[in-house]
Design an enzyme around this catalytic site. Structure first.
Site, mmCIF file in Angstrom:
data_model
loop_
_atom_site.group_PDB
_atom_site.id
_atom_site.type_symbol
_atom_site.label_atom_id
_atom_site.label_comp_id
_atom_site.label_asym_id
_atom_site.label_seq_id
_atom_site.Cartn_x
_atom_site.Cartn_y
_atom_site.Cartn_z
ATOM 1 N N ARG A 19 0.834 -1.073 0.029
ATOM 2 C CA ARG A 19 -0.134 0.284 0.009
ATOM 3 C C ARG A 19 0.826 1.269 0.131
ATOM 4 O O ARG A 19 0.348 2.482 -0.242
ATOM 5 C CB ARG A 19 -0.932 -0.134 1.339
ATOM 6 N N LYS A 377 31.095 27.710 1.940
ATOM 7 C CA LYS A 377 31.220 26.442 1.765
ATOM 8 C C LYS A 377 32.677 25.962 1.967
ATOM 9 O O LYS A 377 33.540 26.866 1.550
ATOM 10 C CB LYS A 377 31.009 25.864 0.304
ATOM 11 N N ALA A 449 37.878 48.940 -2.567
ATOM 12 C CA ALA A 449 36.553 48.585 -3.172
ATOM 13 C C ALA A 449 36.670 48.270 -4.559
ATOM 14 O O ALA A 449 37.888 48.605 -5.339
ATOM 15 C CB ALA A 449 35.764 49.676 -3.073
#
Ligand code: UD1
Ligand code: CA
Length: 520
Positions: A19, A377, A449
């Site tokens: 089932r 990561k 920057a």
């Protein structure tokens, strides 16, 4: 009283699970981070039985491999082609007996082996598909069995709809006489609402005797384990029953609707357990906590949070809302907001989120920060260091007290190999930097920057490679006449003229504004 540990626990898991309509064997479907059979094994382990055996047949290789992975000590018994729970238990018992002989021989009692060649004492039989039955309930069944010196003790439950279950038949004095399967029951028997949960404790010798007398003379042509009760009684043994305090706890999983229901019930039990242990869970309905997760007191879990696998959250930390952590360690007092993370470690007092993706190998130090729209990561980010906005940090080590400016990317992959970036302590990486690995930035260094860092930067140096800004006055009105931009420029100039500003003052103001934008 604490029961004597049973000689063995047998878990039946040979059924086809039709089932479920699944390529995955039923007992390998998961709730609360564990397969159904792993829940049965965990409950069994709490009894500290002499042996554990799992009876398999359908998808034999997959189920056996899975069982061995979850419980390396568990024995695997193969059911023969004879159908039914009685057949399954026969096969399980002969495996237990065979290993008992082997153990006796190994212990040097070769000539004694015939005496001790069979399992003695209490044998618990349970199913691989009743994940809400825990060690405490099994323990209560074993205790009742031993207290009453029974040959068989069956776990039962009173349910509103007994359809499909075996019914508990009692005599006038209330003693259990037998179990009748739904398909074999009379209309009168079908009205009985006390059902067989399919979980038993047997005296091994009484079980062995009764199994030898089972027949397939029934509606399903199977060997019914349930017939052991009447047989044991006929043989003079006592048959007892323990009515489960909560009927829902003994419900089996046969299809995916029941799988979800069991998952929700188990989750609620886990969540309630943590709340009683001192964890604040604002919304139990939207909080999902796997069985193996560990939480300390005064953790706060906000709505929409899933804690999976071996996730651990230390005291005083706040996790959520809308956070999914798998095998993540969260340090004391840390804040983890709208985060998706796996195999990561968040230091004490650290801040992560909102909208942050922590991939395996992320280690954030004490009081560090990984902020909005940042992906990491294999990244070790030291104590007090920050990656506050819109960045990717992969295959990198960042020291302590350093800052990675908004929009910076650690370029770790050249299409062939992955390389690491190393950033020292007290480093300030400007906004919109690209660090092309392998590269090292020494302690206390700064980068401008928009810098592209292809080469190592020595300690204390400033690295920059920005191009100088060019201003072409009046370009928009000359080259884009009639556009909204040109009109806006004209209006601004008119307003400045009206205020009496010289064009020199306007230039100075523009230059000052450009300077400000260099830092985030
Ligand atoms: C069985 C009981 C029934 C009880 C119900 C509780 C019998 C005859 N009936 O019903 O009284 O109310 O459980 O859920 O025992 N299995 C095997 N080999 C087999 C058949 C089954 O290992 O040949 C295993 C299944 O994988 C499952 C367990 O035994 O883990 C129970 O089998 P299942 O078919 O689900 O139970 P029922 O026959 O419905
Ligand atoms: Ca059946």
């Amino acid at each position: 009283m604490t029961p004597t540990p049973p000689a063995a626990v047998m878990i039946l898991a040979a059924g086809a699970g039709t089932r479920m309509r699944s390529a995955t064997p039923k007992v390998m479907h998961r709730i609360a981070g564990r397969s159904l059979v792993a829940h049965a094994l965990a409950a069994a382990a709490e009894l500290e039985p002499g042996r554990t055996v799992v009876v398999v047949r359908h998808e034999r290789e997959a189920v056996a491999a899975h069982v061995t992975e979850v419980a390396p000590h568990a024995l695997i018994a193969d059911q023969d082609p004879v159908p039914g729970t009685g057949s399954a238990v026969r096969c399980g018992l002969s495996t237990l007996d065979a290993t008992t002989v082997a153990a006796a021989v190994a212990a040097g009692g070769a000539d004694m082996a015939h005496l001790d060649s069979q399992v003695q004492g209490s044998v618990v039989v349970t199913s691989g598909d009743v994940p809400l039955v825990d060690g405490a309930l099994l323990g209560a069944l074993v205790a009742a069995h031993q207290d009453q010196a029974n040959a068989v003790t069956v776990l039962t439950a009173e349910v509103p709809d007994a359809t499909g279950y075996g019914r508990i038949v009692r005599d006038g004095a209330g003693a259990v006489t037998r179990i009748v399967e739904h398909k074999d029951a009379s209309a009168e028997e079908r009205a009985i609402r006390e059902i067989n949960a399919g979980i038993y404790v047997f005296d091994a010798a009484a079980l062995r005797d009764a199994l030898a007398h089972l027949t397939t003379d029934n509606a399903q042509g199977e060997l019914y384990l349930t017939d052991v009760l009447a047989l044991a009684r006929e043989a003079g043994g006592r048959v007892g029953a323990l009515v489960a305090p909560e009927a829902s706890a003994v419900e089996g999983v046969n299809d995916r609707v029941q799988l979800a229901a069991a998952g929700a019930a188990l989750n609620r039990r886990i969540v309630d357990g943590w709340m009683r242990a001192g964890v604040t869970i604002v919304d139990p309905a939207t909080t999902w906590i796997d069985a193996d997760v560990e939480l300390e007191a005064d953790v706060t879990v906000l709505p929409g949070t899933q804690l999976h696998g071996a996730t651990f959250v230390a005291a005083g930390a706040t996790v959520g809302p809308d956070t999914t952590l798998t095998d993540v360690e969260v340090g004391e007092g840390a804040t983890v907001t709208r985060v998706h993370g796996s195999l990561a470690k968040i230091g004490p007092g650290a801040t992560v989120g909102p909208f942050t993706y922590l991939r395996p190998g992320t280690i954030l130090g004490k009081k560090g920060k990984i902020g909005a729209f940042v992906e990491t990561k294999n990244a070790e980010i030291g104590a007090h260091s920050k990656v506050p906005h819109l960045s990717y940090v992969g295959d990198a080590t960042v020291g302590e007290h350093s800052n990675v400016g908004a929009g910076s990317i650690f370029v770790n992959y050249d299409g062939v190999t992955k390389s690491r970036s190393e950033v020292g302590d007290h480093v300030r990486i400007g906004s919109d930097n690209t660090l092309i690995a392998p590269v090292q930035i020494g302690d206390g260094a700064y980068t401008g920057a928009g810098a592209i860092i292809r080469h190592d930067v020595p300690a204390g140096a400033l690295a920059l490679n920005a191009v100088s800004q060019q201003v072409v006055e009046g370009w928009v009105e000359r080259r884009r006449p009639g556009t909204p931009s040109a009109e806006a420029a004209r209006a601004a100039q008119d307003a400045d003229t009206a205020r009496g500003l010289s064009s020199g003052a306007q230039e100075e103001r523009a230059a000052a504004a450009a300077d400000h934008k260099g830092e985030a």
